[in-house]
Motif scaffolding. Structure first.
Motif, PDB file in Angstrom:
ATOM      1  N   GLU A 198      40.420  37.176  33.184  1.00 40.51           N
ATOM      2  CA  GLU A 198      41.686  37.829  32.837  1.00 40.51           C
ATOM      3  C   GLU A 198      41.583  38.498  31.466  1.00 40.51           C
ATOM      4  OE1 GLU A 198      44.525  34.702  33.123  1.00 40.51           O
ATOM      5  OE2 GLU A 198      44.739  34.852  35.294  1.00 40.51           O
ATOM      6  N   GLU A 199      40.996  37.783  30.516  1.00 41.16           N
ATOM      7  CA  GLU A 199      40.836  38.341  29.172  1.00 41.16           C
ATOM      8  C   GLU A 199      39.902  39.544  29.182  1.00 41.16           C
ATOM      9  OE1 GLU A 199      39.494  35.228  26.639  1.00 41.16           O
ATOM     10  OE2 GLU A 199      41.356  34.060  26.788  1.00 41.16           O
ATOM     11  N   GLU A 200      38.836  39.458  29.980  1.00 43.52           N
ATOM     12  CA  GLU A 200      37.882  40.563  30.056  1.00 43.52           C
ATOM     13  C   GLU A 200      38.525  41.803  30.663  1.00 43.52           C
ATOM     14  OE1 GLU A 200      33.585  41.665  32.174  1.00 43.52           O
ATOM     15  OE2 GLU A 200      34.295  39.586  32.133  1.00 43.52           O
ATOM     16  N   ALA A 201      39.325  41.611  31.711  1.00 54.00           N
ATOM     17  CA  ALA A 201      40.005  42.747  32.337  1.00 54.00           C
ATOM     18  C   ALA A 201      40.969  43.403  31.352  1.00 54.00           C
ATOM     19  CB  ALA A 201      40.752  42.279  33.584  1.00 54.00           C
ATOM     20  N   ALA A 202      41.712  42.575  30.607  1.00 54.58           N
ATOM     21  CA  ALA A 202      42.645  43.111  29.609  1.00 54.58           C
ATOM     22  C   ALA A 202      41.895  43.835  28.496  1.00 54.58           C
ATOM     23  CB  ALA A 202      43.496  41.978  29.038  1.00 54.58           C
ATOM     24  N   TYR A 203      40.765  43.282  28.083  1.00 57.54           N
ATOM     25  CA  TYR A 203      39.972  43.886  27.006  1.00 57.54           C
ATOM     26  C   TYR A 203      39.432  45.244  27.438  1.00 57.54           C
ATOM     27  CZ  TYR A 203      36.124  44.689  23.755  1.00 57.54           C
ATOM     28  OH  TYR A 203      35.259  45.243  22.837  1.00 57.54           O
ATOM     29  N   GLN A 204      38.919  45.315  28.660  1.00 53.24           N
ATOM     30  CA  GLN A 204      38.374  46.573  29.155  1.00 53.24           C
ATOM     31  C   GLN A 204      39.452  47.648  29.246  1.00 53.24           C
ATOM     32  OE1 GLN A 204      36.451  45.611  32.857  1.00 53.24           O
ATOM     33  NE2 GLN A 204      34.617  44.741  31.873  1.00 53.24           N
ATOM     34  N   ALA A 205      40.632  47.255  29.711  1.00 58.55           N
ATOM     35  CA  ALA A 205      41.739  48.212  29.805  1.00 58.55           C
ATOM     36  C   ALA A 205      42.174  48.681  28.424  1.00 58.55           C
ATOM     37  CB  ALA A 205      42.911  47.582  30.543  1.00 58.55           C
ATOM     38  N   GLN A 206      42.251  47.754  27.481  1.00 56.11           N
ATOM     39  CA  GLN A 206      42.643  48.105  26.117  1.00 56.11           C
ATOM     40  C   GLN A 206      41.604  49.011  25.466  1.00 56.11           C
ATOM     41  OE1 GLN A 206      45.233  47.923  24.389  1.00 56.11           O
ATOM     42  NE2 GLN A 206      44.775  47.745  22.212  1.00 56.11           N
ATOM     43  N   THR A 207      40.336  48.704  25.665  1.00 56.49           N
ATOM     44  CA  THR A 207      39.265  49.506  25.085  1.00 56.49           C
ATOM     45  C   THR A 207      39.303  50.937  25.618  1.00 56.49           C
ATOM     46  OG1 THR A 207      37.857  47.557  24.820  1.00 56.49           O
ATOM     47  CG2 THR A 207      36.761  49.693  24.788  1.00 56.49           C
ATOM     48  N   ALA A 208      39.485  51.050  26.928  1.00 57.70           N
ATOM     49  CA  ALA A 208      39.562  52.382  27.533  1.00 57.70           C
ATOM     50  C   ALA A 208      40.747  53.158  26.975  1.00 57.70           C
ATOM     51  CB  ALA A 208      39.666  52.255  29.052  1.00 57.70           C
ATOM     52  N   TRP A 209      41.858  52.468  26.763  1.00 57.02           N
ATOM     53  CA  TRP A 209      43.061  53.124  26.218  1.00 57.02           C
ATOM     54  C   TRP A 209      42.810  53.603  24.792  1.00 57.02           C
ATOM     55  CZ3 TRP A 209      47.009  51.354  22.599  1.00 57.02           C
ATOM     56  CH2 TRP A 209      48.167  52.129  22.618  1.00 57.02           C
ATOM     57  N   LEU A 210      42.172  52.761  23.970  1.00 53.46           N
ATOM     58  CA  LEU A 210      41.887  53.132  22.587  1.00 53.46           C
ATOM     59  C   LEU A 210      40.854  54.252  22.512  1.00 53.46           C
ATOM     60  CD1 LEU A 210      41.751  49.595  20.893  1.00 53.46           C
ATOM     61  CD2 LEU A 210      43.592  51.281  20.737  1.00 53.46           C
ATOM     62  N   ASP A 211      39.875  54.197  23.421  1.00 54.21           N
ATOM     63  CA  ASP A 211      38.827  55.223  23.423  1.00 54.21           C
ATOM     64  C   ASP A 211      39.364  56.602  23.768  1.00 54.21           C
ATOM     65  OD1 ASP A 211      36.958  53.367  22.703  1.00 54.21           O
ATOM     66  OD2 ASP A 211      36.103  53.095  24.709  1.00 54.21           O
ATOM     67  N   SER A 212      40.557  56.642  24.346  1.00 49.85           N
ATOM     68  CA  SER A 212      41.152  57.937  24.676  1.00 49.85           C
ATOM     69  C   SER A 212      41.612  58.678  23.431  1.00 49.85           C
ATOM     70  CB  SER A 212      42.339  57.741  25.619  1.00 49.85           C
ATOM     71  OG  SER A 212      43.421  57.102  24.947  1.00 49.85           O
ATOM     72  N   GLY A 213      41.579  57.993  22.260  1.00 47.25           N
ATOM     73  CA  GLY A 213      42.006  58.607  21.012  1.00 47.25           C
ATOM     74  C   GLY A 213      43.502  58.598  20.812  1.00 47.25           C
ATOM     75  N   ILE A 214      44.215  57.754  21.545  1.00 45.27           N
ATOM     76  CA  ILE A 214      45.672  57.742  21.526  1.00 45.27           C
ATOM     77  C   ILE A 214      46.238  57.401  20.152  1.00 45.27           C
ATOM     78  CG2 ILE A 214      45.897  55.323  22.217  1.00 45.27           C
ATOM     79  CD1 ILE A 214      48.088  58.228  23.441  1.00 45.27           C
ATOM     80  N   LEU A 215      45.496  56.605  19.369  1.00 38.70           N
ATOM     81  CA  LEU A 215      46.034  56.161  18.085  1.00 38.70           C
ATOM     82  C   LEU A 215      45.729  57.120  16.935  1.00 38.70           C
ATOM     83  CD1 LEU A 215      45.282  52.311  18.096  1.00 38.70           C
ATOM     84  CD2 LEU A 215      47.332  53.501  18.818  1.00 38.70           C
ATOM     85  N   LYS A 216      44.934  58.133  17.189  1.00 33.02           N
ATOM     86  CA  LYS A 216      44.453  58.990  16.106  1.00 33.02           C
ATOM     87  C   LYS A 216      45.590  59.633  15.314  1.00 33.02           C
ATOM     88  CE  LYS A 216      42.469  62.834  17.251  1.00 33.02           C
ATOM     89  NZ  LYS A 216      41.494  63.842  17.749  1.00 33.02           N
TER      90      LYS A 216
END
Length: 363
Positions: free
Chosen positions: A222-240
């Motif tokens: 469960e933690e790994e799935a959440a981490y992968q989803a979060q990483t993909a979201w951050l990698d999109s540059g959304i926080l820039k």
């Protein structure tokens, strides 16, 4: 006090008492506590075949679906509860209006009766005879004027009595309609509660069939799935280019949510000891001085929508296509939320679940 009035007041009191019983807080929020199913491995002398990671992943996905269904039903339950509270308040108000209207009608009838008796006592000879026999014609004319005024006043009383009676009839119809809605809402709430209990029980039974080591591996998945989803979201540059400055109300909402960290999830709960997802967000914003809808779906429908790239701390992030989950954004790509049964209020990655959109309560 007339028997009709006593009967109406008694009926109003019964309505108020019944509504109070139906709307009493805390009576329908207790989550079920099913008896856990014993682990098959614990009762068997022969060793059990270990569950593979593939099987555990299937279990994780199954649990996700079960808890999602429970979340949808929880929103239905909360919506029915919110509607019931409004309808109960309206019924109580209508009961008060009925009592006041009946008192007014009784007063008008008394005045009309007194006016009719006065006119009866002033009757007798025709006006022409009274004028001929009167020693003072002017006094007769003044008296006739007063009689005319009395007749007009009596007609006014009768008209007001009619309007008051019509109002009472309308109040009774409105109260009956609200009562029918309240009863329909009660049935909807009971049906939603059954759905919640069924889904949670199925999920708990599924988890109870796993050994301790398997449950730990499931948690890791469960933690790994959440981490992968979060990483993909951050990698999109959304926080820039994200604006991280909270409004004053947003800051207070975040402070409230932060103070609830570690408290258990409970469906239908709004604190202060337990919360469901929308119970946490609605109370966080209530503490900031802004009342918002109780359910995640209504928060999505009614609050101003904000582009994800423009969100700031205090905004609410809605998840899943049906807005069945909601969390409070706290900045730096993180949220505070009440995840699901068996979990506590916690910090998580904002992109760890499929985002539907963002709303701003103080827009």
């Amino acid at each position: 006090m007339g028997s009709g009035k006593r009967g109406l007041i008694a009926s109003a009191v019964i309505v108020v008492c019944a509504v109070t019983a139906l709307a009493a807080p805390g009576t329908a929020f207790a989550a079920p506590t099913p008896t856990p199913t014993p682990s098959p491995g614990a009762s068997s002398a022969s060793p059990r075949t270990p569950v593979s990671n593939k099987d555990l992943e299937e279990v994780r996905q199954r649990l996700e679906k079960l808890y999602h269904a429970a979340a949808v039903a929880t929103d239905e339950y909360n919506a029915a509860e919110e509607a019931a509270q409004k309808q109960s308040a309206e019924i109580v108000e209508l009961a008060k209006r009925i009592v006041k209207g009946q008192e007014r009608l009784a007063e008008l009838r008394k005045r009309a009766g007194a006016a009719a008796a006065a006119q009866y006592r002033a009757g007798g000879l025709p006006d022409e005879a009274k004028l001929m026999l009167s020693d003072d014609p002017q006094e007769f004319l003044d008296g006739a004027g007063r009689v005319l005024q009395g007749e007009r006043a009596t007609k006014g009383l009768l008209g007001e009595m009619t309007r008051t009676q019509q109002d009472l009839e309308q109040y009774a119809k409105d109260a009956s309609a609200q009562w029918q809605k309240l009863e329909a809402g009660r049935k909807a709430k009971a049906a939603a509660q059954k759905k919640i209990e069924k889904q949670i029980k199925a999920a708990e039974q599924l988890e109870s069939q796993l050994e301790k080591e398997e449950r730990e591996r499931l948690a890791e998945l469960e933690e790994e799935a959440a981490y992968q989803a979060q990483t993909a979201w951050l990698d999109s540059g959304i926080l820039k280019d994200l604006d991280t400055k909270a409004s004053e109300q947003g800051r207070k909402a975040v402070e409230y949510a932060t103070a609830q960290l570690g408290k258990p999830y409970e469906w239908g709960a709004e604190g202060p000891k337990t919360y469901d997802c929308s119970g946490l967000t609605s109370q966080a914003w209530a503490s900031a001085g802004s009342g918002i809808p109780r359910t995640s779906q209504e928060q999505w429908k009614q609050l101003k929508r904000i582009d994800v790239a423009d969100m700031r701390p205090g905004d609410l992030i809605l998840y899943n296509d049906d807005a069945s989950h909601v969390a409070l954004y706290i900045g730096d790509g993180a949220i505070i939320h009440a995840p699901r049964p068996g979990r506590t209020v916690t910090v998580a990655g904002a992109g760890s679940m499929p985002i539907l959109g963002v709303v701003r309560p103080d827009a």
